[in-house]
Design an enzyme around this catalytic site. Structure first.
Site, PDB file in Angstrom:
ATOM      1  N   THR A  19       0.829  -1.210   0.000  1.00  0.00           N
ATOM      2  CA  THR A  19       0.000   0.000   0.000  1.00  0.00           C
ATOM      3  C   THR A  19       0.862   1.258   0.000  1.00  0.00           C
TER       4      THR A  19
ATOM      5  N   GLY B 258       2.717  -2.851   8.374  1.00  0.00           N
ATOM      6  CA  GLY B 258       2.931  -3.121   9.792  1.00  0.00           C
ATOM      7  C   GLY B 258       4.391  -3.448  10.066  1.00  0.00           C
TER       8      GLY B 258
ATOM      9  N   GLU C  53      -6.066  -5.964   4.084  1.00  0.00           N
ATOM     10  CA  GLU C  53      -6.075  -7.239   3.359  1.00  0.00           C
ATOM     11  C   GLU C  53      -7.200  -7.285   2.348  1.00  0.00           C
TER      12      GLU C  53
HETATM   13  C1  LIG Z   1       6.558 -20.154   7.475  1.00  0.00           C
HETATM   14  C2  LIG Z   1       5.334 -19.329   7.547  1.00  0.00           C
HETATM   15  C3  LIG Z   1       5.023 -19.014   8.971  1.00  0.00           C
HETATM   16  C4  LIG Z   1       3.608 -18.544   9.076  1.00  0.00           C
HETATM   17  C5  LIG Z   1       3.280 -18.370  10.509  1.00  0.00           C
HETATM   18  C6  LIG Z   1       1.916 -17.816  10.617  1.00  0.00           C
HETATM   19  C7  LIG Z   1       1.681 -17.412  12.029  1.00  0.00           C
HETATM   20  C8  LIG Z   1       0.903 -16.117  12.013  1.00  0.00           C
HETATM   21  C9  LIG Z   1       1.114 -15.410  13.311  1.00  0.00           C
HETATM   22  C10 LIG Z   1       0.870 -14.120  13.380  1.00  0.00           C
HETATM   23  C11 LIG Z   1       0.359 -13.407  12.175  1.00  0.00           C
HETATM   24  C12 LIG Z   1      -0.801 -12.531  12.544  1.00  0.00           C
HETATM   25  C13 LIG Z   1      -1.675 -12.353  11.341  1.00  0.00           C
HETATM   26  C14 LIG Z   1      -1.184 -11.257  10.439  1.00  0.00           C
HETATM   27  C15 LIG Z   1      -1.799  -9.942  10.847  1.00  0.00           C
HETATM   28  C16 LIG Z   1      -2.052  -9.083   9.631  1.00  0.00           C
HETATM   29  C17 LIG Z   1      -2.147  -7.616  10.013  1.00  0.00           C
HETATM   30  C18 LIG Z   1      -2.632  -6.722   8.907  1.00  0.00           C
HETATM   31  C19 LIG Z   1      -2.140  -7.087   7.540  1.00  0.00           C
HETATM   32  C20 LIG Z   1      -2.672  -6.162   6.500  1.00  0.00           C
HETATM   33  C21 LIG Z   1      -1.845  -6.323   5.269  1.00  0.00           C
HETATM   34  C22 LIG Z   1      -2.412  -5.613   4.109  1.00  0.00           C
HETATM   35  O1  LIG Z   1      -3.385  -4.922   4.163  1.00  0.00           O
HETATM   36  S1  LIG Z   1      -1.550  -5.955   2.658  1.00  0.00           S
HETATM   37  C23 LIG Z   1      -2.363  -4.971   1.445  1.00  0.00           C
HETATM   38  C24 LIG Z   1      -3.728  -5.527   1.109  1.00  0.00           C
HETATM   39  N1  LIG Z   1      -4.186  -4.916  -0.089  1.00  0.00           N
HETATM   40  C25 LIG Z   1      -5.112  -5.489  -0.881  1.00  0.00           C
HETATM   41  O2  LIG Z   1      -5.687  -6.510  -0.568  1.00  0.00           O
HETATM   42  C26 LIG Z   1      -5.370  -4.794  -2.194  1.00  0.00           C
HETATM   43  C27 LIG Z   1      -6.805  -5.014  -2.672  1.00  0.00           C
HETATM   44  N2  LIG Z   1      -6.881  -4.823  -4.097  1.00  0.00           N
HETATM   45  C28 LIG Z   1      -6.768  -5.910  -4.949  1.00  0.00           C
HETATM   46  O3  LIG Z   1      -6.605  -7.044  -4.553  1.00  0.00           O
HETATM   47  C29 LIG Z   1      -6.851  -5.615  -6.438  1.00  0.00           C
HETATM   48  O4  LIG Z   1      -6.708  -4.242  -6.656  1.00  0.00           O
HETATM   49  C30 LIG Z   1      -8.198  -6.045  -7.042  1.00  0.00           C
HETATM   50  C31 LIG Z   1      -8.253  -7.537  -7.042  1.00  0.00           C
HETATM   51  C32 LIG Z   1      -9.337  -5.466  -6.230  1.00  0.00           C
HETATM   52  C33 LIG Z   1      -8.304  -5.517  -8.461  1.00  0.00           C
HETATM   53  O5  LIG Z   1      -7.057  -5.747  -9.068  1.00  0.00           O
HETATM   54  P1  LIG Z   1      -6.972  -5.744 -10.672  1.00  0.00           P
HETATM   55  O6  LIG Z   1      -7.790  -4.627 -11.191  1.00  0.00           O
HETATM   56  O7  LIG Z   1      -5.552  -5.840 -11.053  1.00  0.00           O
HETATM   57  O8  LIG Z   1      -7.602  -7.149 -10.981  1.00  0.00           O
HETATM   58  P2  LIG Z   1      -8.956  -7.517 -11.749  1.00  0.00           P
HETATM   59  O9  LIG Z   1     -10.138  -7.235 -10.873  1.00  0.00           O
HETATM   60  O10 LIG Z   1      -8.894  -6.956 -13.118  1.00  0.00           O
HETATM   61  O11 LIG Z   1      -8.770  -9.119 -11.790  1.00  0.00           O
HETATM   62  C34 LIG Z   1      -7.781  -9.666 -12.673  1.00  0.00           C
HETATM   63  C35 LIG Z   1      -7.797 -11.167 -12.484  1.00  0.00           C
HETATM   64  O12 LIG Z   1      -7.044 -11.492 -11.308  1.00  0.00           O
HETATM   65  C36 LIG Z   1      -7.840 -12.247 -10.407  1.00  0.00           C
HETATM   66  N3  LIG Z   1      -7.389 -11.883  -9.061  1.00  0.00           N
HETATM   67  C37 LIG Z   1      -7.436 -10.675  -8.472  1.00  0.00           C
HETATM   68  N4  LIG Z   1      -6.898 -10.719  -7.244  1.00  0.00           N
HETATM   69  C38 LIG Z   1      -6.490 -12.007  -7.058  1.00  0.00           C
HETATM   70  C39 LIG Z   1      -5.860 -12.695  -5.959  1.00  0.00           C
HETATM   71  N5  LIG Z   1      -5.538 -12.064  -4.817  1.00  0.00           N
HETATM   72  N6  LIG Z   1      -5.597 -14.005  -6.102  1.00  0.00           N
HETATM   73  C40 LIG Z   1      -5.932 -14.638  -7.257  1.00  0.00           C
HETATM   74  N7  LIG Z   1      -6.535 -14.062  -8.349  1.00  0.00           N
HETATM   75  C41 LIG Z   1      -6.800 -12.753  -8.213  1.00  0.00           C
HETATM   76  C42 LIG Z   1      -9.245 -11.851 -10.706  1.00  0.00           C
HETATM   77  O13 LIG Z   1     -10.167 -12.845 -10.279  1.00  0.00           O
HETATM   78  C43 LIG Z   1      -9.199 -11.714 -12.210  1.00  0.00           C
HETATM   79  O14 LIG Z   1      -9.242 -13.007 -12.777  1.00  0.00           O
HETATM   80  P3  LIG Z   1      -9.990 -13.249 -14.188  1.00  0.00           P
HETATM   81  O15 LIG Z   1      -9.875 -14.714 -14.419  1.00  0.00           O
HETATM   82  O16 LIG Z   1      -9.231 -12.379 -15.172  1.00  0.00           O
HETATM   83  O17 LIG Z   1     -11.398 -12.768 -13.989  1.00  0.00           O
HETATM   84  C1  LIG Z   2      -4.391  -1.435  10.610  1.00  0.00           C
HETATM   85  C2  LIG Z   2      -3.952  -1.508   9.167  1.00  0.00           C
HETATM   86  C3  LIG Z   2      -2.850  -2.281   8.825  1.00  0.00           C
HETATM   87  C4  LIG Z   2      -2.405  -2.325   7.505  1.00  0.00           C
HETATM   88  N1  LIG Z   2      -1.286  -3.062   7.202  1.00  0.00           N
HETATM   89  C5  LIG Z   2      -0.835  -3.054   5.917  1.00  0.00           C
HETATM   90  C6  LIG Z   2       0.347  -3.773   5.588  1.00  0.00           C
HETATM   91  O1  LIG Z   2       0.982  -4.373   6.447  1.00  0.00           O
HETATM   92  N2  LIG Z   2       0.801  -3.732   4.302  1.00  0.00           N
HETATM   93  C7  LIG Z   2       0.123  -3.044   3.312  1.00  0.00           C
HETATM   94  O2  LIG Z   2       0.573  -3.052   2.167  1.00  0.00           O
HETATM   95  N3  LIG Z   2      -1.028  -2.364   3.595  1.00  0.00           N
HETATM   96  C8  LIG Z   2      -1.507  -2.361   4.873  1.00  0.00           C
HETATM   97  N4  LIG Z   2      -2.663  -1.681   5.180  1.00  0.00           N
HETATM   98  C9  LIG Z   2      -3.335  -0.899   4.128  1.00  0.00           C
HETATM   99  C10 LIG Z   2      -4.598  -1.581   3.673  1.00  0.00           C
HETATM  100  O3  LIG Z   2      -4.312  -2.735   2.954  1.00  0.00           O
HETATM  101  C11 LIG Z   2      -5.405  -0.584   2.814  1.00  0.00           C
HETATM  102  O4  LIG Z   2      -5.808   0.463   3.643  1.00  0.00           O
HETATM  103  C12 LIG Z   2      -6.613  -1.275   2.197  1.00  0.00           C
HETATM  104  O5  LIG Z   2      -6.181  -2.132   1.155  1.00  0.00           O
HETATM  105  C13 LIG Z   2      -7.644  -0.282   1.639  1.00  0.00           C
HETATM  106  O6  LIG Z   2      -7.055   0.538   0.669  1.00  0.00           O
HETATM  107  P1  LIG Z   2      -7.138   2.128   0.850  1.00  0.00           P
HETATM  108  O7  LIG Z   2      -6.692   2.471   2.191  1.00  0.00           O
HETATM  109  O8  LIG Z   2      -6.459   2.728  -0.328  1.00  0.00           O
HETATM  110  O9  LIG Z   2      -8.691   2.451   0.770  1.00  0.00           O
HETATM  111  P2  LIG Z   2      -9.502   2.890  -0.547  1.00  0.00           P
HETATM  112  O10 LIG Z   2      -9.409   1.813  -1.564  1.00  0.00           O
HETATM  113  O11 LIG Z   2      -9.103   4.259  -0.916  1.00  0.00           O
HETATM  114  O12 LIG Z   2     -10.991   2.823   0.065  1.00  0.00           O
HETATM  115  C14 LIG Z   2     -11.710   3.996   0.383  1.00  0.00           C
HETATM  116  C15 LIG Z   2     -13.153   3.773  -0.064  1.00  0.00           C
HETATM  117  O13 LIG Z   2     -13.174   3.648  -1.503  1.00  0.00           O
HETATM  118  C16 LIG Z   2     -13.942   2.532  -1.882  1.00  0.00           C
HETATM  119  N5  LIG Z   2     -13.426   1.925  -3.125  1.00  0.00           N
HETATM  120  C17 LIG Z   2     -12.139   1.808  -3.501  1.00  0.00           C
HETATM  121  N6  LIG Z   2     -12.039   1.173  -4.681  1.00  0.00           N
HETATM  122  C18 LIG Z   2     -13.303   0.879  -5.064  1.00  0.00           C
HETATM  123  C19 LIG Z   2     -13.873   0.204  -6.186  1.00  0.00           C
HETATM  124  N7  LIG Z   2     -13.105  -0.299  -7.175  1.00  0.00           N
HETATM  125  N8  LIG Z   2     -15.210   0.061  -6.229  1.00  0.00           N
HETATM  126  C20 LIG Z   2     -15.980   0.526  -5.219  1.00  0.00           C
HETATM  127  N9  LIG Z   2     -15.511   1.194  -4.132  1.00  0.00           N
HETATM  128  C21 LIG Z   2     -14.187   1.357  -4.062  1.00  0.00           C
HETATM  129  C22 LIG Z   2     -13.785   1.552  -0.728  1.00  0.00           C
HETATM  130  O14 LIG Z   2     -14.890   0.626  -0.688  1.00  0.00           O
HETATM  131  C23 LIG Z   2     -13.780   2.482   0.487  1.00  0.00           C
HETATM  132  O15 LIG Z   2     -15.112   2.719   0.902  1.00  0.00           O
HETATM  133  C24 LIG Z   2      -3.107  -1.611   6.500  1.00  0.00           C
HETATM  134  C25 LIG Z   2      -4.233  -0.851   6.839  1.00  0.00           C
HETATM  135  C26 LIG Z   2      -4.666  -0.798   8.163  1.00  0.00           C
HETATM  136  C27 LIG Z   2      -5.872   0.026   8.507  1.00  0.00           C
END
Ligand SMILES: CCCCCCCC/C=C\CCCCCCCCCCCC(=O)SCCNC(=O)CCNC(=O)[C@H](O)C(C)(C)COP(=O)(O)OP(=O)(O)OC[C@H]1O[C@@H](n2cnc3c(N)ncnc32)[C@H](O)[C@@H]1OP(=O)(O)O
Ligand SMILES: Cc1cc2nc3c(=O)[nH]c(=O)nc-3n(C[C@H](O)[C@H](O)[C@H](O)COP(=O)(O)OP(=O)(O)OC[C@H]3O[C@@H](n4cnc5c(N)ncnc54)[C@H](O)[C@@H]3O)c2cc1C
Length: 572
Positions: A50, A89, A331
């Site tokens: 992010t 994080g 996530e």
């Molecule tokens: C050895 C190992 C040890 C392990 C030990 C474990 C012990 C654990 C102990 C402690 C851990 C504690 C737990 C962890 C705590 C976590 C704290 C917070 C963590 C937070 C981290 C984050 O937030 S990371 C950032 C997260 N961000 C996102 O998720 C971004 C969201 N956005 C998207 O995913 C994409 O933008 C989108 C999918 C919404 C759109 O992307 P795009 O426009 O590029 O794609 P399309 O919509 O056009 O789709 C294209 C095509 O791809 C397929 N697809 C999309 N995403 C995925 C995917 N993720 N996986 C698989 N396929 C995917 C989609 O279906 C489309 O397919 P088609 O066939 O073309 O239709």
């Molecule tokens: C506590 C915490 C821990 C985090 N840890 C990590 C980390 O370790 N690593 C990391 O990479 N990130 C991390 N993040 C970031 C997190 O993954 C993002 O905040 C999350 O993916 C949402 O993206 P954004 O913040 O850009 O929100 P935005 O996408 O800007 O969302 C804002 C609003 O826009 C809307 N929106 C956005 N896109 C669309 C769409 N296509 N259609 C309709 N509505 C839409 C959403 O629904 C929402 O209401 C963390 C966030 C938090 C709060």
């Protein structure tokens, strides 16, 4: 398996995302070079995807990784203020490495988002390395134990071999080798799958605290002149808490299913079979959103059901809420995840079923619905008879509601297209329906998994009480979403009235077992960390002791009297 820590910790990302991403995307050589020291905490990493300007829209991420064949290096750079990595994080002060997601440029072309291991702090002094500007993003709603950070990269050079190359590759001459599937670089499916289990744990903790407290709290009068009753005897209190209890059991089973499905399909993917990845993505995205939204709301219901003491941190409920609520955002923001499940899976499956394809997995019901549409509708056209006792018929009702809402969303897109809107506009103008369809699909999956689980229970008494919980979960969901069922012709108003009456009966049936059902989660006092939820029920003495320990009570007269009150008094 993922052992969820009780409270957020700075190493969460290292354990929950840095290590698993290496496991999933590193070559054997990279595993040797990075995984071993990371496992021994020499390397401490985070997952930096992010940015300040983008979290959801991955294709919009701006950080660049440009290959320089003359030095066999990638140059990592943050070109704009909005490209600064923001939120990861453990990034602010803990990590000395980061997996950085950046747009890969080589031989003058951009090949999209790829993962790079970037050292950010000196391994011995922990001082940021040249070209690295890193720090904490400041106070947040909660998660104060975690140093969520920012990372600005100023033309930082890393070796060619620091790009995670299990799937995509860059050759020494800069040639880009595509991955077997572009979807493999998305990742995030592991944590989304694990979050479903976190939803169950948060619900189990919250309803354990609230139901135990409701059994020891006496308040008001039920019958004049009689002693104050346990608040758990009030129907409204049961109506608040018992559906949460049922959801805690439901999500526990779904969490297990999600974890098993992740293991099975990720094993297939490691063996080179990517065919199930769409189902895994759709299921993990949808269930992550469905269960976290439901649990988020339910934690607040539990807190408010404990009255004033629920607002005290001695209850633990404020902390459970503050630590859980970001799961609706991180996530994969929930609305976006619901849209993914609908647009990339449900509508696509609906269209395949409409041309006669036999669907497998969690959408197989869409094939049945498509076949049903081809058969002549019964003259009555009315809702089928409703059994408020037969779980299988309720599963079928949820299945038909999901099929109906998927069809409604697909038809909305078609109607928008016929109005002359573009594909993108047609989808955007149907997105409310798409989210409803995903929600209904996930709700059907949860109800079905709950009922399927009962088949595995041998003990008759346990099966009976779990069946009562499953009935309550299904009927409460039906009542809460009666509009969907009525609109789809699956429910009549008299049937809805019967559902409400049946829910009241189930609340009464569950009352005698409520405390035993939360005790069965086996959450010890240390894990609950709640005065209200103590196993011994000795709340008041421990509440008084807890307050006495408050730092403000370290002195009888607080320094503020001398610093502020007394001077103020003398000026009046
Ligand atoms: C050895 C190992 C040890 C392990 C030990 C474990 C012990 C654990 C102990 C402690 C851990 C504690 C737990 C962890 C705590 C976590 C704290 C917070 C963590 C937070 C981290 C984050 O937030 S990371 C950032 C997260 N961000 C996102 O998720 C971004 C969201 N956005 C998207 O995913 C994409 O933008 C989108 C999918 C919404 C759109 O992307 P795009 O426009 O590029 O794609 P399309 O919509 O056009 O789709 C294209 C095509 O791809 C397929 N697809 C999309 N995403 C995925 C995917 N993720 N996986 C698989 N396929 C995917 C989609 O279906 C489309 O397919 P088609 O066939 O073309 O239709
Ligand atoms: C506590 C915490 C821990 C985090 N840890 C990590 C980390 O370790 N690593 C990391 O990479 N990130 C991390 N993040 C970031 C997190 O993954 C993002 O905040 C999350 O993916 C949402 O993206 P954004 O913040 O850009 O929100 P935005 O996408 O800007 O969302 C804002 C609003 O826009 C809307 N929106 C956005 N896109 C669309 C769409 N296509 N259609 C309709 N509505 C839409 C959403 O629904 C929402 O209401 C963390 C966030 C938090 C709060």
């Amino acid at each position: 398996s993922c052992v969820h820590p009780d409270r957020p910790e700075p190493l969460d990302l290292h354990l929950g995302m840095f290590l698993p991403t290496l496991l999933n995307q590193a070559t054997p050589e990279q595993m040797e070079r990075f995984f071993t020291p990371a496992w021994n905490l020499r390397i401490i990493g985070t997952y930096a995807q992010t940015e300040m300007g983008h979290g959801t829209h991955l294709r919009g991420l701006e950080t660049t990784a440009t290959f320089d064949p003359s030095t066999q290096e990638f140059v990592l750079h943050s070109p704009t203020i909005s490209s600064i990595k923001w939120w990861p994080g453990g990034l602010g002060k803990t990590s000395n490495h980061a997996i950085v997601l950046a747009q890969l440029h080589t031989q003058g072309r951009c090949h999209g988002l790829h993962a790079f291991i970037v050292p950010i702090r000196d391994m011995d002094t922990h001082v940021p390395l040249p070209g690295v500007v890193v720090g904490d993003i400041g106070p947040k709603f909660g998660f104060s134990e975690v140093d969520n950070g920012f990372l600005k990269l100023e033309h930082v050079r890393i070796p060619l071999d620091n790009m995670l190359m299990k799937f995509a590759k860059v050759e020494p001459d800069g040639t880009y080798v595509k991955p077997p599937s572009a979807k493999l670089t998305y990742g995030m499916v592991f944590i989304r799958s694990m979050i479903v289990g976190q939803s169950a744990l948060a619900l189990a903790k919250s309803c354990t605290i609230a139901i135990r407290y409701s059994a020891v709290r006496h308040q008001s009068e039920l019958r004049p002149g009689e002693p104050e009753p346990q608040i758990l005897n009030y129907q409204t209190q049961q109506h608040k808490l018992f559906p949460v209890l049922a959801a805690a059991y439901a999500f526990t089973f779904v969490g297990q299913y999600m974890k098993d499905t992740y293991r099975r399909i990720s094993g297939d993917i490691h063996a080179g079979d990517y065919s199930q990845l769409p189902e895994l993505h759709a299921l993990s995205a949808g269930l992550k959103a469905f269960t976290t939204w439901a649990a988020n709301a339910a934690i607040e219901v539990c807190r408010m059901s404990c009255g004033g003491h629920g607002y005290s941190r001695s209850s633990a409920l404020p902390d459970i809420y503050v630590e859980f609520t970001p799961t609706c955002t991180y996530e994969g923001e929930n609305t976006v995840m619901m849209l993914q499940t609908a647009s990339r899976y449900l509508v696509k499956s609906y269209r395949q079923a409409s041309v006669g394809q036999r669907l497998q997995g969690s959408v197989s019901y869409l094939s049945e619905a498509a076949a049903q549409r081809l058969r002549p509708r019964p003259v009555s056209g009315g809702a089928a008879p409703l059994s408020t006792q037969d779980l299988l018929s309720l599963v079928h009702l949820y299945q038909r509601r999901a099929a109906s809402l998927v069809e409604l969303a697909a038809k909305s897109i078609q109607q928008e297209l016929q109005r002359g809107r573009s594909q993108e506009e047609a989808w955007n103008h149907s997105s409310i329906d798409l989210v409803r369809a995903s929600d209904a699909h996930c709700h059907f999956v949860v109800v079905k998994l709950f009922v399927d689980k009962l088949e595995q229970v041998d003990d008759a008494a346990v099966k009976a009480v779990l069946s009562t919980l499953a009935l309550l979960y299904a009927l409460k969901g039906l009542a809460d979403n009666s509009g969907d069922f009525l609109q789809a012709g699956l429910l009549t108003v008299p049937q809805a009235t019967r559902v409400s009456a049946r829910i009241k009966e189930l609340l009464e049936e569950l009352r005698p077992d409520a405390v035993a059902l939360v005790d069965a989660f086996d959450l010890n006092d240390r894990k609950l960390n709640s005065v209200l939820g103590r196993y011994d029920g000795n709340v008041y003495e421990h509440l008084y002791e807890w307050a006495r320990q408050s730092p403000l009570n370290a002195t009888e007269v607080h320094e503020s009297f001398h610093k502020y009150l007394k001077p103020l008094r003398s000026r009046l």
